[in-house]
Design a protein around this motif. Sequence first.
Motif, PDB file in Angstrom:
ATOM      1  N   LYS A 284       0.832  -1.200   0.000  1.00  0.00           N
ATOM      2  CA  LYS A 284       0.000   0.000   0.000  1.00  0.00           C
ATOM      3  C   LYS A 284       0.871   1.257   0.000  1.00  0.00           C
ATOM      4  CE  LYS A 284      -3.691  -2.311   2.608  1.00  0.00           C
ATOM      5  NZ  LYS A 284      -4.473  -2.308   3.882  1.00  0.00           N
ATOM      6  N   ILE A 285       1.944   1.236   0.779  1.00  0.00           N
ATOM      7  CA  ILE A 285       2.854   2.387   0.845  1.00  0.00           C
ATOM      8  C   ILE A 285       3.582   2.552  -0.478  1.00  0.00           C
ATOM      9  CG2 ILE A 285       4.860   3.370   2.026  1.00  0.00           C
ATOM     10  CD1 ILE A 285       2.465   3.252   3.831  1.00  0.00           C
ATOM     11  N   ARG A 286       3.998   1.437  -1.078  1.00  0.00           N
ATOM     12  CA  ARG A 286       4.803   1.496  -2.303  1.00  0.00           C
ATOM     13  C   ARG A 286       4.021   2.027  -3.502  1.00  0.00           C
ATOM     14  NH1 ARG A 286       6.974  -4.058  -1.488  1.00  0.00           N
ATOM     15  NH2 ARG A 286       8.741  -3.895  -0.052  1.00  0.00           N
ATOM     16  N   LYS A 287       2.692   1.996  -3.432  1.00  0.00           N
ATOM     17  CA  LYS A 287       1.905   2.550  -4.528  1.00  0.00           C
ATOM     18  C   LYS A 287       2.143   4.047  -4.683  1.00  0.00           C
ATOM     19  CE  LYS A 287      -1.804  -0.897  -4.426  1.00  0.00           C
ATOM     20  NZ  LYS A 287      -3.248  -1.145  -4.186  1.00  0.00           N
ATOM     21  N   GLY A 288       2.621   4.682  -3.617  1.00  0.00           N
ATOM     22  CA  GLY A 288       2.942   6.105  -3.680  1.00  0.00           C
ATOM     23  C   GLY A 288       4.401   6.369  -3.980  1.00  0.00           C
ATOM     24  N   MET A 289       5.148   5.308  -4.328  1.00  0.00           N
ATOM     25  CA  MET A 289       6.575   5.426  -4.621  1.00  0.00           C
ATOM     26  C   MET A 289       6.869   5.023  -6.054  1.00  0.00           C
ATOM     27  SD  MET A 289       8.235   3.488  -1.335  1.00  0.00           S
ATOM     28  CE  MET A 289       7.918   3.979   0.368  1.00  0.00           C
ATOM     29  N   GLY A 290       7.828   5.670  -6.670  1.00  0.00           N
ATOM     30  CA  GLY A 290       8.380   5.234  -7.944  1.00  0.00           C
ATOM     31  C   GLY A 290       9.838   4.886  -7.747  1.00  0.00           C
ATOM     32  N   TYR A 291      10.315   3.858  -8.451  1.00  0.00           N
ATOM     33  CA  TYR A 291      11.702   3.416  -8.278  1.00  0.00           C
ATOM     34  C   TYR A 291      12.346   3.253  -9.649  1.00  0.00           C
ATOM     35  CZ  TYR A 291      15.516   1.223  -5.617  1.00  0.00           C
ATOM     36  OH  TYR A 291      16.715   0.949  -5.019  1.00  0.00           O
ATOM     37  N   LEU A 292      13.354   4.063  -9.909  1.00  0.00           N
ATOM     38  CA  LEU A 292      14.126   3.950 -11.144  1.00  0.00           C
ATOM     39  C   LEU A 292      15.364   3.111 -10.861  1.00  0.00           C
ATOM     40  CD1 LEU A 292      14.767   4.700 -14.083  1.00  0.00           C
ATOM     41  CD2 LEU A 292      15.784   6.824 -13.239  1.00  0.00           C
ATOM     42  N   PHE A 293      15.369   1.880 -11.357  1.00  0.00           N
ATOM     43  CA  PHE A 293      16.494   0.977 -11.118  1.00  0.00           C
ATOM     44  C   PHE A 293      17.696   1.375 -11.978  1.00  0.00           C
ATOM     45  CE2 PHE A 293      12.785  -1.413  -9.813  1.00  0.00           C
ATOM     46  CZ  PHE A 293      13.202  -2.038  -8.651  1.00  0.00           C
ATOM     47  N   GLN A 294      18.867   0.973 -11.512  1.00  0.00           N
ATOM     48  CA  GLN A 294      20.116   1.370 -12.170  1.00  0.00           C
ATOM     49  C   GLN A 294      20.139   1.009 -13.647  1.00  0.00           C
ATOM     50  OE1 GLN A 294      23.552   0.510  -9.803  1.00  0.00           O
ATOM     51  NE2 GLN A 294      24.959   0.645 -11.505  1.00  0.00           N
ATOM     52  N   GLU A 295      19.659  -0.166 -14.011  1.00  0.00           N
ATOM     53  CA  GLU A 295      19.652  -0.602 -15.406  1.00  0.00           C
ATOM     54  C   GLU A 295      18.293  -0.407 -16.082  1.00  0.00           C
ATOM     55  OE1 GLU A 295      22.437  -1.299 -16.809  1.00  0.00           O
ATOM     56  OE2 GLU A 295      23.514  -1.166 -14.904  1.00  0.00           O
ATOM     57  N   GLY A 296      17.382   0.275 -15.406  1.00  0.00           N
ATOM     58  CA  GLY A 296      16.069   0.539 -15.988  1.00  0.00           C
ATOM     59  C   GLY A 296      15.054  -0.543 -15.691  1.00  0.00           C
ATOM     60  N   ALA A 297      15.475  -1.818 -15.797  1.00  0.00           N
ATOM     61  CA  ALA A 297      14.612  -2.977 -15.501  1.00  0.00           C
ATOM     62  C   ALA A 297      13.343  -2.992 -16.338  1.00  0.00           C
ATOM     63  CB  ALA A 297      14.274  -3.031 -14.003  1.00  0.00           C
ATOM     64  N   LEU A 298      13.449  -2.604 -17.598  1.00  0.00           N
ATOM     65  CA  LEU A 298      12.292  -2.690 -18.504  1.00  0.00           C
ATOM     66  C   LEU A 298      12.108  -4.138 -18.949  1.00  0.00           C
ATOM     67  CD1 LEU A 298      12.940   0.434 -20.773  1.00  0.00           C
ATOM     68  CD2 LEU A 298      11.351   0.259 -18.842  1.00  0.00           C
ATOM     69  N   TYR A 299      10.877  -4.482 -19.315  1.00  0.00           N
ATOM     70  CA  TYR A 299      10.583  -5.811 -19.831  1.00  0.00           C
ATOM     71  C   TYR A 299      10.822  -5.812 -21.340  1.00  0.00           C
ATOM     72  CZ  TYR A 299       8.217  -6.337 -15.335  1.00  0.00           C
ATOM     73  OH  TYR A 299       7.923  -6.383 -13.981  1.00  0.00           O
ATOM     74  N   ASP A 300      11.806  -6.577 -21.795  1.00  0.00           N
ATOM     75  CA  ASP A 300      12.145  -6.585 -23.224  1.00  0.00           C
ATOM     76  C   ASP A 300      11.029  -7.151 -24.095  1.00  0.00           C
ATOM     77  OD1 ASP A 300      14.576  -5.447 -22.752  1.00  0.00           O
ATOM     78  OD2 ASP A 300      15.742  -7.295 -22.926  1.00  0.00           O
ATOM     79  N   PHE A 301      10.159  -7.990 -23.523  1.00  0.00           N
ATOM     80  CA  PHE A 301       9.082  -8.597 -24.311  1.00  0.00           C
ATOM     81  C   PHE A 301       7.852  -7.694 -24.390  1.00  0.00           C
ATOM     82  CE2 PHE A 301       8.655  -9.971 -19.940  1.00  0.00           C
ATOM     83  CZ  PHE A 301       7.314  -9.795 -19.668  1.00  0.00           C
ATOM     84  N   MET A 302       7.899  -6.540 -23.715  1.00  0.00           N
ATOM     85  CA  MET A 302       6.819  -5.563 -23.791  1.00  0.00           C
ATOM     86  C   MET A 302       7.296  -4.333 -24.553  1.00  0.00           C
ATOM     87  SD  MET A 302       5.179  -5.416 -19.954  1.00  0.00           S
ATOM     88  CE  MET A 302       4.366  -6.813 -19.184  1.00  0.00           C
ATOM     89  N   ASN A 303       6.419  -3.726 -25.333  1.00  0.00           N
ATOM     90  CA  ASN A 303       6.811  -2.477 -25.977  1.00  0.00           C
ATOM     91  C   ASN A 303       6.753  -1.329 -24.968  1.00  0.00           C
ATOM     92  OD1 ASN A 303       4.106  -1.580 -25.830  1.00  0.00           O
ATOM     93  ND2 ASN A 303       3.640  -2.291 -27.902  1.00  0.00           N
ATOM     94  N   VAL A 304       7.108  -0.143 -25.414  1.00  0.00           N
ATOM     95  CA  VAL A 304       7.188   0.999 -24.505  1.00  0.00           C
ATOM     96  C   VAL A 304       5.847   1.264 -23.832  1.00  0.00           C
ATOM     97  CG1 VAL A 304       7.481   3.515 -24.444  1.00  0.00           C
ATOM     98  CG2 VAL A 304       9.147   2.090 -25.648  1.00  0.00           C
ATOM     99  N   PHE A 305       4.776   1.251 -24.631  1.00  0.00           N
ATOM    100  CA  PHE A 305       3.451   1.499 -24.056  1.00  0.00           C
ATOM    101  C   PHE A 305       3.139   0.485 -22.964  1.00  0.00           C
ATOM    102  CE2 PHE A 305      -1.049   0.638 -23.737  1.00  0.00           C
ATOM    103  CZ  PHE A 305      -1.595   1.901 -23.581  1.00  0.00           C
ATOM    104  N   GLU A 306       3.364  -0.784 -23.243  1.00  0.00           N
ATOM    105  CA  GLU A 306       3.032  -1.836 -22.284  1.00  0.00           C
ATOM    106  C   GLU A 306       3.875  -1.734 -21.018  1.00  0.00           C
ATOM    107  OE1 GLU A 306       3.792  -5.010 -24.929  1.00  0.00           O
ATOM    108  OE2 GLU A 306       1.715  -5.182 -25.634  1.00  0.00           O
ATOM    109  N   ASN A 307       5.158  -1.372 -21.170  1.00  0.00           N
ATOM    110  CA  ASN A 307       6.026  -1.191 -20.004  1.00  0.00           C
ATOM    111  C   ASN A 307       5.497  -0.101 -19.086  1.00  0.00           C
ATOM    112  OD1 ASN A 307       8.810  -2.571 -19.500  1.00  0.00           O
ATOM    113  ND2 ASN A 307       8.626  -2.509 -21.732  1.00  0.00           N
ATOM    114  N   ILE A 308       5.150   1.036 -19.663  1.00  0.00           N
ATOM    115  CA  ILE A 308       4.702   2.172 -18.846  1.00  0.00           C
ATOM    116  C   ILE A 308       3.305   1.925 -18.287  1.00  0.00           C
ATOM    117  CG2 ILE A 308       4.214   4.650 -18.853  1.00  0.00           C
ATOM    118  CD1 ILE A 308       6.330   4.936 -21.045  1.00  0.00           C
TER     119      ILE A 308
END
Length: 238
Positions: A75-99
């Motif tokens: 519940k607390i983390r829903k108010g947090m954003g975390y930018l990981f060092q390497e981005g941690a994007l999902y390669d199998f998702m496009n940009v829209f799906e990631n965001i």
Amino acid sequence: MIKVVHLFKAFNGQRVLDDVSLEISKGEIFVVLGESGTGKSVLLKHMAGLLKPDRGNVWIDSTEISRLRERELLKIRKGMGYLFQEGALYDFMNVFENIAFPLREHTAFDGETIRRKVSHILKLVGLEGIEKRYPPELSGGMRKRVALARAVILDSKILFCDEPTSGLDPIRSRDISDLIRDLSRKLRCTTVVTSHDIPNAFGIADRLALLKNGKIAALGTPAELKGSADIFVKEFVR
């Protein structure tokens, strides 16, 4: 807003954080500096509730998060954003799906609302029109921007950024640092950044903490750190 009180953490008998205490005000951009292995990322993960201390406490507003159970932490983390060092994007998702992923996981927004929100945040990070591209098709700087967009898509009141300029050339590093500063101001969120990138850290920070061997060696505004008479601080920030 964020309060760390006498924080201790060790891994395999090796102490990483050694009695760390600090407070971060609402809306502040706070940068944690230090050499590799000094505990910057470990401190950040404690603030985000991703690690639990051996001793000490972490408070977000009036809630002590360091002793919460995982369900309560979510519940607390829903108010947090975390930018990981390497981005941690999902390669199998496009940009829209990631965001869009956090919106689909944590909200009941309909498809059109999600589309508008993703389009808006992409505009804020300067990446309009790339919704259908995949992470491997993007440059390092673009991947960082997409990851930053995903980190704030839930209107985060706190943004954590772990070494956001890591792996980028000097120009892209400056661009990402400036973007983090500008987004923080526009969204009025409290931002905590770990970095060893001195010029960009001093360019965006309201205040900074310098860690040495798991302890705070210096804490203050950019001007105060630059004016420090401490030999370690002077050598680090010059």
